[in-house]
Write a protein that holds these residues in place. Sequence first.
Motif, short mmCIF file in Angstrom:
data_model
loop_
_atom_site.label_atom_id
_atom_site.label_comp_id
_atom_site.label_asym_id
_atom_site.label_seq_id
_atom_site.Cartn_x
_atom_site.Cartn_y
_atom_site.Cartn_z
N SER A 1 51.96 40.98 14.63
CA SER A 1 52.00 39.99 13.54
C SER A 1 51.28 38.69 13.90
N PRO A 2 51.59 38.07 15.06
CA PRO A 2 50.85 36.85 15.39
C PRO A 2 49.36 37.12 15.60
N LEU B 1 47.64 37.17 12.27
CA LEU B 1 47.46 35.80 11.76
C LEU B 1 46.29 35.12 12.46
#
Length: 91
Positions: A15-16, A19
Amino acid sequence: LRRELIANVAHDLRSPLALIKSYVERLGRGSEAAPETEWGRFVQGVNRNADALESLLTDLFDLARLESSEVIPALIPCSATTLLDDMGLMY
Protein backbone atom coordinates in the motif's frame (compact mmCIF):
# COMPACT_ATOMS: atom_id res chain seq x y z
CA LEU A 1 5.59 -18.13 11.87
CA ARG A 2 8.39 -16.96 9.55
CA ARG A 3 6.25 -17.67 6.50
CA GLU A 4 3.38 -15.68 7.91
CA LEU A 5 5.67 -12.78 8.81
CA ILE A 6 7.10 -12.64 5.29
CA ALA A 7 3.63 -12.68 3.74
CA ASN A 8 2.37 -9.97 6.10
CA VAL A 9 5.39 -7.72 5.57
CA ALA A 10 5.17 -8.06 1.78
CA HIS A 11 1.44 -7.35 1.85
CA ASP A 12 1.70 -4.41 4.27
CA LEU A 13 4.41 -2.72 2.22
CA ARG A 14 2.39 -2.82 -0.99
CA SER A 15 0.00 0.00 0.00
CA PRO A 16 2.65 2.62 0.85
CA LEU A 17 4.61 1.60 -2.22
CA ALA A 18 1.55 2.08 -4.42
CA LEU A 19 1.13 5.59 -2.98
CA ILE A 20 4.80 6.40 -3.59
CA LYS A 21 4.50 5.22 -7.18
CA SER A 22 1.37 7.31 -7.78
CA TYR A 23 3.03 10.43 -6.32
CA VAL A 24 6.12 9.90 -8.47
CA GLU A 25 3.94 9.44 -11.53
CA ARG A 26 2.21 12.74 -10.80
CA LEU A 27 5.54 14.47 -10.25
CA GLY A 28 6.77 13.10 -13.56
CA ARG A 29 3.91 14.76 -15.42
CA GLY A 30 5.09 18.27 -14.56
CA SER A 31 6.82 20.38 -17.20
CA GLU A 32 9.97 20.59 -15.05
CA ALA A 33 10.19 16.77 -15.07
CA ALA A 34 11.43 16.49 -18.66
CA PRO A 35 13.89 13.55 -18.77
CA GLU A 36 16.83 15.77 -19.71
CA THR A 37 16.50 17.97 -16.59
CA GLU A 38 17.94 17.17 -13.19
CA TRP A 39 14.40 16.97 -11.77
CA GLY A 40 13.36 14.57 -14.54
CA ARG A 41 16.34 12.30 -13.85
CA PHE A 42 15.48 12.38 -10.15
CA VAL A 43 11.86 11.39 -10.82
CA GLN A 44 12.97 8.61 -13.19
CA GLY A 45 15.42 7.30 -10.57
CA VAL A 46 12.75 7.20 -7.86
CA ASN A 47 10.34 5.49 -10.24
CA ARG A 48 12.94 2.92 -11.29
CA ASN A 49 13.75 2.09 -7.67
CA ALA A 50 10.08 1.89 -6.73
CA ASP A 51 9.62 -0.63 -9.55
CA ALA A 52 12.57 -2.65 -8.24
CA LEU A 53 11.09 -2.62 -4.73
CA GLU A 54 7.72 -3.71 -6.10
CA SER A 55 9.42 -6.62 -7.85
CA LEU A 56 11.17 -7.66 -4.63
CA LEU A 57 7.90 -7.52 -2.69
CA THR A 58 6.19 -9.64 -5.33
CA ASP A 59 9.01 -12.18 -5.07
CA LEU A 60 8.69 -12.22 -1.26
CA PHE A 61 4.94 -12.70 -1.48
CA ASP A 62 5.38 -15.51 -4.03
CA LEU A 63 7.98 -17.17 -1.81
CA ALA A 64 5.62 -17.09 1.16
CA ARG A 65 2.86 -18.63 -0.98
CA LEU A 66 5.19 -21.37 -2.23
CA GLU A 67 6.39 -22.17 1.29
CA SER A 68 2.81 -22.42 2.54
CA SER A 69 1.98 -25.00 -0.14
CA GLU A 70 -0.78 -22.67 -1.31
CA VAL A 71 0.76 -22.90 -4.76
CA ILE A 72 2.34 -26.07 -6.08
CA PRO A 73 4.94 -25.40 -8.77
CA ALA A 74 4.71 -27.43 -11.95
CA LEU A 75 7.94 -29.27 -12.64
CA ILE A 76 8.91 -29.54 -16.26
CA PRO A 77 12.01 -31.08 -17.80
CA CYS A 78 14.42 -28.61 -19.36
CA SER A 79 17.95 -28.46 -20.62
CA ALA A 80 20.53 -26.98 -18.23
CA THR A 81 22.09 -25.13 -21.17
CA THR A 82 18.79 -23.48 -22.09
CA LEU A 83 18.16 -22.56 -18.46
CA LEU A 84 21.60 -20.97 -18.08
CA ASP A 85 21.20 -19.12 -21.40
CA ASP A 86 17.85 -17.71 -20.23
CA MET A 87 19.36 -16.65 -16.91
CA GLY A 88 22.19 -14.94 -18.74
CA LEU A 89 19.68 -12.92 -20.75
CA MET A 90 17.98 -11.76 -17.55
CA TYR A 91 21.15 -10.32 -16.07
